[in-house]
Design a protein around this motif. Structure first.
Motif, PDB file in Angstrom:
ATOM      1  N   VAL A   1       0.847  -1.198   0.000  1.00 52.72           N
ATOM      2  CA  VAL A   1       0.000   0.000   0.000  1.00 52.72           C
ATOM      3  C   VAL A   1       0.881   1.247   0.000  1.00 52.72           C
ATOM      4  O   VAL A   1       2.086   1.174   0.265  1.00 52.72           O
ATOM      5  CB  VAL A   1      -0.937   0.031   1.228  1.00 52.72           C
ATOM      6  N   LYS A   2       0.262   2.378  -0.277  1.00 55.17           N
ATOM      7  CA  LYS A   2       0.981   3.655  -0.215  1.00 55.17           C
ATOM      8  C   LYS A   2       0.675   4.340   1.108  1.00 55.17           C
ATOM      9  O   LYS A   2      -0.467   4.367   1.558  1.00 55.17           O
ATOM     10  CB  LYS A   2       0.558   4.562  -1.382  1.00 55.17           C
ATOM     11  N   ASP A   3       1.729   4.901   1.720  1.00 52.13           N
ATOM     12  CA  ASP A   3       1.518   5.627   2.963  1.00 52.13           C
ATOM     13  C   ASP A   3       1.111   7.064   2.681  1.00 52.13           C
ATOM     14  O   ASP A   3       0.865   7.438   1.518  1.00 52.13           O
ATOM     15  CB  ASP A   3       2.773   5.572   3.849  1.00 52.13           C
ATOM     16  N   GLY A   4       1.037   7.878   3.729  1.00 53.54           N
ATOM     17  CA  GLY A   4       0.598   9.258   3.573  1.00 53.54           C
ATOM     18  C   GLY A   4       1.496  10.093   2.690  1.00 53.54           C
ATOM     19  O   GLY A   4       1.076  11.113   2.137  1.00 53.54           O
ATOM     20  N   ASN A   5       2.754   9.658   2.534  1.00 54.85           N
ATOM     21  CA  ASN A   5       3.707  10.388   1.688  1.00 54.85           C
ATOM     22  C   ASN A   5       3.779   9.835   0.267  1.00 54.85           C
ATOM     23  O   ASN A   5       4.615  10.272  -0.522  1.00 54.85           O
ATOM     24  CB  ASN A   5       5.097  10.339   2.324  1.00 54.85           C
ATOM     25  N   GLY A   6       2.911   8.866  -0.032  1.00 55.05           N
ATOM     26  CA  GLY A   6       2.894   8.283  -1.371  1.00 55.05           C
ATOM     27  C   GLY A   6       3.932   7.204  -1.597  1.00 55.05           C
ATOM     28  O   GLY A   6       4.094   6.715  -2.709  1.00 55.05           O
TER      29      GLY A   6
END
Length: 327
Positions: free
Chosen positions: A79-84
């Protein structure tokens, strides 16, 4: 309005919005669990089913098999985190997805909509996440509180942010419960604060004089803000629009001040763990710590308590006393 009721109504409305785009059987599944599961759990189930069905994209749900589910589990592996940035999904997240799908397909099977539960043929994760628990000292907590002084927020909001952080630190309560506090839940004569916690369990906190002073400072500013807005609001902690602060906003606020104050990512849950760890470090009484943090059993409390890892440093110093460091 009661803070817990207000929060539940908001969650229920979010569920209904998602269900508008989903098959009728998902709405039926939701109706079957909403009386026995918390609104937050129901919302999580519905969100995960929405993401799953959107990815699988089949007209007839009875056609979904174990291969489709395995393909989806592979899809959510990263998955991608809050920073992409891409990161690996936690085992806990994958387990929750499997639990959701199993309950959904089991509901369809028992109702006769499908011949078998496809989850019966899906391999599920059995290992646990490797979690690095960080010990927060009193200096760390004071550093987070100190960051409020240098915030760019207007001065009248400083007392709010300080009161939220302070209340987390002295009670160890959960962020949802804190967001649901109403002014009427505070009894200034007895210094009692009554909240409705997880699983609708009532918790009563006995606050000391310092805690009451911190809350009074904010309440004075809160009353002025609401008066100038011409708004009446029951919530103790309000946002800039005069409405109750939601748990996610509180979460982001805690993270912001922790980053500024001590350069660490600290969530409200980590402040809860810090409360348990520091109190246990002081008392060495696991039962008292369990009662203070409001856990049902000691095993859960033992997971929360984190002590400073000085063992290796002490062992190194002990061994080096009798060893020659010269060649």
């Amino acid at each position: 309005m009661n803070g817990r009721l207000e929060h539940e109504l908001k969650l229920n409305n979010n569920v209904k919005k998602i269900l508008n785009d989903m098959p009728q059987c998902v709405s039926d599944f939701y109706m079957s669990i909403q009386a026995v599961r918390s609104p937050n759990t129901c919302l999580n189930y519905v969100r995960k089913l929405h993401h799953f069905l959107d990815y699988i994209d089949v007209e007839d749900i009875s056609e979904i098999d174990a291969d489709d589910i395995a393909r989806y589990l592979e899809h959510i592996k990263y998955v991608k985190d809050g920073n992409g940035e891409i990161k690996k999904s936690s085992v806990a997240y994958t387990k929750l997805v499997c639990c959701t799908l199993n309950r959904f397909f089991d509901f369809l099977y028992r109702r006769g909509d499908i011949e078998r539960n496809p989850m019966d043929n899906v391999n599920r994760p059995i290992r646990k996440d490797s979690i690095k628990r960080v010990f927060l000292s009193m200096n760390d907590l004071n550093g987070i509180l100190g960051a409020v002084k240098y915030s760019y927020m207007p001065k009248e909001w400083h007392s709010r942010d300080y009161a939220i952080l302070y209340l987390f630190m002295v009670t160890g309560m959960r962020k949802t419960a804190l967001s649901e506090i109403n002014l009427s839940d505070l009894n200034f004569e007895t210094h009692n604060l009554t909240i409705i916690d997880k699983r609708d369990k009532e918790q009563v906190y006995q606050l000391n004089d310092d805690s009451i002073r911190v809350l009074r400072d904010w309440i004075l500013d809160r009353d002025k803000i609401l008066y100038n807005m011409g708004i009446k609001e029951d919530a103790l902690f309000i946002s800039k629009n005069g409405k109750r602060m939601d748990p996610q906003t509180i979460y982001c606020m805690v993270v912001k001040y922790a980053e500024k104050g001590i350069g660490k990512h600290v969530s409200p849950h980590k402040l809860r763990a810090a409360f348990a760890s520091l109190y246990y470090k002081e008392t060495k009484d696991i039962v008292a710590t369990k009662n203070a943090v409001g856990h049902a059993d000691i095993q859960t409390t033992s997971i929360y308590t984190v002590e400073e890892n000085n063992s290796r440093k002490e062992a190194t110093e002990f061994m080096s006393k009798n060893l020659s460091s010269k060649i």
